[in-house]
Design an enzyme around this catalytic site. Sequence first.
Site, PDB file in Angstrom:
ATOM      1  N   CYS A   1      -5.123  -2.973   3.334  1.00 14.39           N
ATOM      2  CA  CYS A   1      -4.710  -2.713   4.718  1.00 14.39           C
ATOM      3  C   CYS A   1      -5.872  -2.738   5.722  1.00 14.39           C
ATOM      4  O   CYS A   1      -6.376  -3.802   6.039  1.00 14.39           O
ATOM      5  CB  CYS A   1      -3.927  -1.385   4.764  1.00 14.39           C
ATOM      6  SG  CYS A   1      -2.839  -1.279   6.208  1.00 14.39           S
TER       7      CYS A   1
ATOM      8  N   GLU B   1       0.847  -1.213   0.000  1.00 15.42           N
ATOM      9  CA  GLU B   1       0.000   0.000   0.000  1.00 15.42           C
ATOM     10  C   GLU B   1       0.880   1.262   0.000  1.00 15.42           C
ATOM     11  O   GLU B   1       1.860   1.318   0.759  1.00 15.42           O
ATOM     12  CB  GLU B   1      -0.847  -0.001   1.279  1.00 15.42           C
ATOM     13  CG  GLU B   1      -1.747   1.219   1.447  1.00 15.42           C
ATOM     14  CD  GLU B   1      -2.409   1.281   2.823  1.00 15.42           C
ATOM     15  OE1 GLU B   1      -1.813   0.806   3.825  1.00 15.42           O
ATOM     16  OE2 GLU B   1      -3.524   1.823   2.908  1.00 15.42           O
TER      17      GLU B   1
ATOM     18  N   LYS C   1      -9.746   2.105  -1.885  1.00 16.28           N
ATOM     19  CA  LYS C   1      -9.880   1.567  -0.518  1.00 16.28           C
ATOM     20  C   LYS C   1     -11.188   2.058   0.115  1.00 16.28           C
ATOM     21  O   LYS C   1     -11.467   3.267   0.128  1.00 16.28           O
ATOM     22  CB  LYS C   1      -8.682   2.032   0.307  1.00 16.28           C
ATOM     23  CG  LYS C   1      -8.589   1.460   1.714  1.00 16.28           C
ATOM     24  CD  LYS C   1      -7.303   1.977   2.378  1.00 16.28           C
ATOM     25  CE  LYS C   1      -7.087   1.460   3.776  1.00 16.28           C
ATOM     26  NZ  LYS C   1      -5.859   2.027   4.386  1.00 16.28           N
TER      27      LYS C   1
HETATM   28  N1  LIG Z   1      -2.769   1.914   6.467  1.00 17.46           N
HETATM   29  C1  LIG Z   1      -3.681   1.324   7.212  1.00 17.46           C
HETATM   30  O1  LIG Z   1      -4.784   1.060   6.769  1.00 17.46           O
HETATM   31  C2  LIG Z   1      -3.284   1.012   8.619  1.00 17.46           C
HETATM   32  C3  LIG Z   1      -4.246   0.063   9.307  1.00 17.46           C
HETATM   33  C4  LIG Z   1      -3.875  -0.162  10.734  1.00 17.46           C
HETATM   34  O2  LIG Z   1      -2.903   0.387  11.233  1.00 17.46           O
HETATM   35  C5  LIG Z   1      -4.693  -1.076  11.537  1.00 17.46           C
HETATM   36  O3  LIG Z   1      -5.744  -1.539  11.066  1.00 17.46           O
HETATM   37  O4  LIG Z   1      -4.304  -1.359  12.682  1.00 17.46           O
END
Ligand SMILES: NC(=O)CCC(=O)C(=O)O
Length: 259
Positions: free
Chosen positions: A147, A40, A112
């Site tokens: 993510c 990502e 996303k």
């Molecule tokens: N970049 C993200 O989506 C980080 C997600 C995260 O830190 C978490 O779900 O814990």
Amino acid sequence: MRASLIQLGVDPDESVPARRERAAELVRGLGGSDLVVLPELWTVGAFAYEAYAAEAETPADGPTAAVMARAAREAGVWLHAGSVVERDAEGRLYNTSLVFSPAGELAATYRKIHRFGFDEGEAVLMAAGTEPTTVRLAETTVGLATCYDLRFPELFRSLVDAGAEAFVVPAGWPARRREHWTLLARARAVENQSYVLACGTAGTHAGVAQAGHSLVVDPWGEVLAEAGEREEILTVDLDMARVAKTREDFPALKDRVLR
Ligand SMILES: NC(=O)CCC(=O)C(=O)O
């Protein structure tokens, strides 16, 4: 299907153009794979919020798309090029994943859906995607997620309903929640009887140490390969027939009551 995950280091001392070229070189070195995956927001860094606007680009012909399309074509692979900061015609930003065919064509994009940060960061700077997305590649239906999406099982179930046999999840997951990353990747694989290819970043950017530990999980929940904390490439051969076999031998998906 042979899949390679590039757990790329995001180092603030490396310029974004230099990292793009380095990533492209790594992709070109993986020509024996069917599918190559990047993490990502590996250009800017998922937590480098203040740099999002300056690095925003268009998915079809921005600088990352140009370099990645060429790399996919030269390697002859399907390339999930991770995500970029997309700016749309109205000036809104999205966290958008790009998938290129071996011919270098943009085959799919995914914005996303679940933005991370609660009342700050990505959650306020980016707009949310609305479309669960699958893409057919290397004779496999692949569901796309990014993510923080990993925490939302209903997205993955909707992707299974759309035919997904594997999920590709680029991430920039912090080290302090590494246990969640591994646990959630395995949970999404088990409950959906699907492969999970979860590709994170290495290093520290914007003061946030990254978990690394990219992993490939099979439809029974077994971890087939897992990276360490540093930059690393995982290459795994996936037996896609195992998806149907697992669903047939242990038909829990057929016992769903709530839709
Ligand atoms: N970049 C993200 O989506 C980080 C997600 C995260 O830190 C978490 O779900 O814990």
